[in-house]
Design an enzyme around this catalytic site. Structure first.
Site, PDB file in Angstrom:
ATOM      1  N   PRO A  48     -17.165 -17.949  23.311  1.00  0.00           N
ATOM      2  CA  PRO A  48     -18.418 -17.244  23.778  1.00  0.00           C
ATOM      3  C   PRO A  48     -19.067 -18.062  24.750  1.00  0.00           C
ATOM      4  CG  PRO A  48     -18.576 -17.481  21.568  1.00  0.00           C
ATOM      5  CD  PRO A  48     -17.314 -18.368  21.793  1.00  0.00           C
ATOM      6  N   GLU A  49     -19.400 -17.281  25.785  1.00  0.00           N
ATOM      7  CA  GLU A  49     -20.023 -17.862  27.183  1.00  0.00           C
ATOM      8  C   GLU A  49     -21.466 -17.413  27.107  1.00  0.00           C
ATOM      9  OE1 GLU A  49     -17.888 -16.932  30.807  1.00  0.00           O
ATOM     10  OE2 GLU A  49     -15.870 -17.083  29.287  1.00  0.00           O
TER      11      GLU A  49
END
Length: 271
Positions: free
Chosen positions: A2-3
């Site tokens: 996840p960014e």
């Protein structure tokens, strides 16, 4: 992994569900994540209320009156809000149960995430204190990148993915921002002009905002706190588009690796 947009989406979902809610109990099935979970976490959190939910880079911060829970989702983790008496999922390692009968569930097949506690300023924690500016912060500017890059000899893609330079930008959005800015990801960071950095900063902010609006990018694991997938994967221009044509000039996209990360770009559009 996840960014920034995925983590921001999760934070917003948590805010609507557990902000100001009191913790009744903490159930831990596995202590061994990337960093061991404090074994006294149940005792620390019992009776505390979530006062504020924020994000720093890819870290989620759940603040109480006595300290802050620091969560990083690693490669495959997610946080979901479920009813207290829900059916426990495979790889569900931690539950924070609230007095409103909701449970915050940490699920992580690869167990490469992090759940830590600090009673001090979380921004001074060893995992956060050296992070670069947030992409939406006032100090994240073209001048900042241009001046910082002068002493760097890495590629521009590796440069903007370095969390000590700018927090929260991972492989997906680095590929997309560089394509939008028409910058070749192989170009050396210290060889890029100030005007091109101005364009890059503008595109980074624009793409991240657009991704947040669409709930992030779901390639494999990302879901928000309600279990909903993101939809920005439908807006991607180059990431994951191996052997496809550039959406602008129809040249076949180039695929290579930088720092062991997949890199896709148009050799015609990106210079």
């Amino acid at each position: 992994m996840p960014e920034l947009p995925e983590v921001e989406t999760i934070c917003r979902g948590l805010t609507s569900s557990i902000l100001k809610q009191k913790i009744a109990a903490v159930v831990m099935r596995h202590f061994k994540l990337r960093h061991p979970i404090p074994k006294n976490l149940s005792k620390i959190l019992a009776g505390q209320s979530i006062q504020k939910i924020t994000r720093r880079g890819k870290y989620i911060l759940l603040k109480t009156k006595i300290g802050t829970l620091i969560i990083h989702l690693g490669m495959s983790g997610n946080l979901q809000i479920k009813p207290k008496n829900h059916l426990i999922a495979k790889h569900e390692h931690v539950n924070i149960v609230f007095t409103n009968n909701l449970s915050l569930c940490y699920i992580d097949p690869r167990r490469f995430g992090t759940i830590l506690w600090t009673a001090e300023n979380p921004l001074e924690h060893r995992l956060l204190k050296n992070l670069g500016p947030e992409p939406f912060a006032k100090n994240f500017t073209a001048d900042y990148l241009f001046n910082t890059a002068k002493s760097r000899h890495c590629s521009i893609k590796q440069f903007i993915m370095n969390s000590n330079i700018v927090a929260g930008i991972g492989n997906i959005y680095a590929n997309e921002a560089l394509f939008a800015a028409k910058i070749n990801p192989l170009q050396k960071a210290n060889k890029i002009s100030l005007s091109r950095y101005q364009k890059l900063v503008k595109e980074i902010k624009k793409i991240l905002k657009h991704a947040i609006k669409h709930g992030g990018t779901t390639i494999k694991n990302h879901i928000d706190s309600s279990g909903k997938k993101g939809s920005f994967q439908n807006k991607l221009k180059v990431y994951g588009k191996y052997n496809q044509l550039c959406p602008n000039c129809k040249t076949k996209l180039t695929h290579t690796k930088l720092g062991q990360r997949a890199t896709v770009f148009c050799s015609n559009c990106q210079k």
